[in-house]
Design an enzyme around this catalytic site. Structure first.
Site, mmCIF file in Angstrom:
data_model
loop_
_atom_site.group_PDB
_atom_site.id
_atom_site.type_symbol
_atom_site.label_atom_id
_atom_site.label_comp_id
_atom_site.label_asym_id
_atom_site.label_seq_id
_atom_site.Cartn_x
_atom_site.Cartn_y
_atom_site.Cartn_z
ATOM 1 C CG ASP A 1 4.090 33.605 33.411
ATOM 2 O OD1 ASP A 1 3.377 32.924 34.152
ATOM 3 O OD2 ASP A 1 4.871 34.475 33.853
ATOM 4 C CG HIS B 1 4.554 35.692 37.461
ATOM 5 N ND1 HIS B 1 4.460 34.634 36.579
ATOM 6 C CD2 HIS B 1 4.796 35.131 38.662
ATOM 7 C CE1 HIS B 1 4.648 33.500 37.228
ATOM 8 N NE2 HIS B 1 4.840 33.761 38.498
HETATM 9 P P1 NAD Z 1 11.537 28.731 49.249
HETATM 10 O O1 NAD Z 1 10.697 28.999 50.450
HETATM 11 O O2 NAD Z 1 11.969 27.344 48.956
HETATM 12 O O3 NAD Z 1 12.855 29.613 49.333
HETATM 13 C C1 NAD Z 1 12.837 30.973 49.612
HETATM 14 C C2 NAD Z 1 14.104 31.292 50.354
HETATM 15 O O4 NAD Z 1 14.151 32.700 50.521
HETATM 16 C C3 NAD Z 1 14.169 30.663 51.751
HETATM 17 O O5 NAD Z 1 15.368 29.915 51.879
HETATM 18 C C4 NAD Z 1 14.146 31.865 52.682
HETATM 19 O O6 NAD Z 1 14.932 31.665 53.852
HETATM 20 C C5 NAD Z 1 14.721 32.948 51.791
HETATM 21 N N1 NAD Z 1 14.407 34.320 52.191
HETATM 22 C C6 NAD Z 1 13.275 34.786 52.772
HETATM 23 N N2 NAD Z 1 13.395 36.096 53.028
HETATM 24 C C7 NAD Z 1 14.607 36.476 52.590
HETATM 25 C C8 NAD Z 1 15.314 37.707 52.575
HETATM 26 N N3 NAD Z 1 14.791 38.823 53.092
HETATM 27 N N4 NAD Z 1 16.544 37.731 52.038
HETATM 28 C C9 NAD Z 1 17.105 36.624 51.540
HETATM 29 N N5 NAD Z 1 16.495 35.411 51.535
HETATM 30 C C10 NAD Z 1 15.264 35.358 52.040
HETATM 31 O O7 NAD Z 1 10.772 29.383 48.012
HETATM 32 P P2 NAD Z 1 11.035 29.134 46.454
HETATM 33 O O8 NAD Z 1 10.191 28.008 46.003
HETATM 34 O O9 NAD Z 1 12.486 29.119 46.181
HETATM 35 O O10 NAD Z 1 10.341 30.447 45.852
HETATM 36 C C11 NAD Z 1 10.873 31.723 46.080
HETATM 37 C C12 NAD Z 1 9.948 32.773 45.503
HETATM 38 O O11 NAD Z 1 9.886 32.675 44.085
HETATM 39 C C13 NAD Z 1 8.505 32.694 45.991
HETATM 40 O O12 NAD Z 1 8.017 33.995 46.255
HETATM 41 C C14 NAD Z 1 7.785 32.070 44.808
HETATM 42 O O13 NAD Z 1 6.412 32.369 44.802
HETATM 43 C C15 NAD Z 1 8.513 32.748 43.676
HETATM 44 N N6 NAD Z 1 8.375 32.152 42.349
HETATM 45 C C16 NAD Z 1 8.278 33.001 41.292
HETATM 46 C C17 NAD Z 1 8.173 32.509 40.005
HETATM 47 C C18 NAD Z 1 8.057 33.443 38.827
HETATM 48 O O14 NAD Z 1 7.799 32.967 37.715
HETATM 49 N N7 NAD Z 1 8.219 34.732 38.976
HETATM 50 C C19 NAD Z 1 8.168 31.132 39.802
HETATM 51 C C20 NAD Z 1 8.272 30.283 40.907
HETATM 52 C C21 NAD Z 1 8.362 30.814 42.188
HETATM 53 C C1 LMR Z 2 4.683 29.969 39.251
HETATM 54 O O1 LMR Z 2 4.134 30.602 38.352
HETATM 55 O O2 LMR Z 2 4.878 28.744 39.194
HETATM 56 C C2 LMR Z 2 5.150 30.706 40.484
HETATM 57 O O3 LMR Z 2 4.836 32.059 40.405
HETATM 58 C C3 LMR Z 2 4.686 30.086 41.737
HETATM 59 C C4 LMR Z 2 3.219 30.359 41.983
HETATM 60 O O4 LMR Z 2 2.882 30.837 43.071
HETATM 61 O O5 LMR Z 2 2.408 30.089 41.091
#
Ligand code: NAD
Ligand code: LMR
Length: 327
Positions: free
Chosen positions: A159, A187
């Site tokens: 952000d 967030h």
């Molecule tokens: P994705 O689905 O591509 O990958 C997630 C992975 O986590 C999968 O491979 C899944 O098998 C694995 N997983 C699920 N449960 C698990 C566990 N208990 N232990 C270990 N691995 C596990 O998702 P992504 O796009 O990589 O996103 C992951 C997370 O990050 C989501 O919750 C998304 O919303 C979040 N995210 C946060 C931000 C932020 O700014 N904070 C930004 C983008 C995404």
């Molecule tokens: C983001 O800010 O891009 C991530 O937290 C993914 C989402 O769910 O918005």
């Protein structure tokens, strides 16, 4: 050459994992003189895909990569780790708020907090990326009573970076000329990107943009950027999230630039009137591997109302996961 450090990444076969691991192994996070041993955690059905990622990491022949542990056991993944990036969890789809994931994802972070408590180095630096990141970090922290709460942080750096980029575009400058932007709170769509203390090439940011743009464009665009990316890509942000995670950890370890700060979600000790214990986005400076909240900032009524709104949401999220807080 330094002694290798152990870096755990959960969700290592996911889309953020794929954008993150190669940069960590290349030295972007901890420096070009810091060897790393990667500890990769996945759920059992994703282990074959994880093996593919391991093959690719090996095929890069990274000079700094000194070993890989790939496992579906958190007790193995967190053994002796110096850093833990908790990414593994489900992303939201169109029309969802991040807190809608609390039921699905919250359950992941209590056992992982316990495993960190039992096995990680006592100085471990934990970054929670999986959404809803702040409350997931709270769950992990509450389940790790033997670790300093300050070991646990959540990511608002994405952000923060989004705010830098938008402000640079609006003012016709470069992000490197911007100082002292803050993203307060959660967030989520209640986060408050605050420009009251920010400067652009040495000039007060709010003197360069009109209030209507700040209120009606800048704040909502930063708040809703994650949803806009999901709509456009059909999948949530990945490379930018990985890049922000690298930035967050690198700043924590290597420090903030003189005259600037970054935004990190960290356990509140009551600063700026925030309920103690919440993992809250604050302006922080980092030095010698420690972060410190920037104190004494003037907060006007406009800002106070927005900080209160995001704090309220985090208090509500905390109330909804009391059963996972291990108390
Ligand atoms: P994705 O689905 O591509 O990958 C997630 C992975 O986590 C999968 O491979 C899944 O098998 C694995 N997983 C699920 N449960 C698990 C566990 N208990 N232990 C270990 N691995 C596990 O998702 P992504 O796009 O990589 O996103 C992951 C997370 O990050 C989501 O919750 C998304 O919303 C979040 N995210 C946060 C931000 C932020 O700014 N904070 C930004 C983008 C995404
Ligand atoms: C983001 O800010 O891009 C991530 O937290 C993914 C989402 O769910 O918005």
């Amino acid at each position: 050459m330094k002694t290798p450090v152990r870096v755990a990444v959960t969700g290592a076969a996911g889309q953020i994992g794929y954008a993150l691991l190669f940069r960590i192994a290349a030295g972007d996070m901890l420096g070009k003189d810091q060897p790393v041993i990667l500890h990769l955690l996945e759920i059992t059905p994703a282990l074959p895909a994880l093996q593919g990622v391991v093959m690719e990491l090996n095929d890069c022949a990274f000079p700094l990569l000194h070993g890989i542990v790939a496992t579906d056991d958190a007790n193995v993944a967190f053994k002796d780790v110096d850093f833990a990036l908790l990414v593994g969890s489900r992303p939201r789809g169109p029309g969802m708020e991040r807190k809608d994931l609390l039921e699905i994802n919250g359950g992941i972070f209590a056992p992982q907090g316990k495993a960190l408590n039992a096995h990680a180095k006592r100085h471990v630096k934990v970054l929670v990326v999986g959404n809803p990141a702040n409350t997931n970090a709270l769950i992990a922290q509450a389940n790790a009573p033997d670790l300093d709460p300050k070991c646990f942080t959540a990511m608002v750096r994405l952000d923060h970076n989004r705010a830098l980029s938008l402000l640079a575009e609006k003012t016709g400058t470069h992000t490197t000329g911007i100082r002292k932007v803050t993203v307060w709170g959660n967030h989520s769509s209640t986060q408050y990107p605050d420009l009251h203390h920010a400067s652009v090439d040495g000039k007060p940011a709010l003197a360069l943009v009109d209030q209507a743009w700040y209120e009606k464009d800048f704040i909502p665009v930063v708040q809703q950027r994650g949803a806009a990316i999901i709509k456009a890509r059909g999948a949530s942000s990945a490379a930018s999230a990985a890049s922000a995670a690298i930035d967050h950890m690198r700043t924590w370890v290597m420090g903030t630039a003189e005259g600037d700060w970054v935004s990190m979600s960290i356990p509140s000790e009551g600063s700026y009137g925030i309920a103690p214990g919440l993992i809250f986005g604050y302006p922080v400076t980092c030095k010698d591997g420690k972060y410190t909240i920037v104190q004494g900032l003037a907060i006007n009524e406009f800002s106070r109302a927005r900080i209160a709104a995001t704090e309220k949401e985090l208090r509500e999220e905390r109330a909804g996961v009391e059963h996972l807080l291990g108390r």
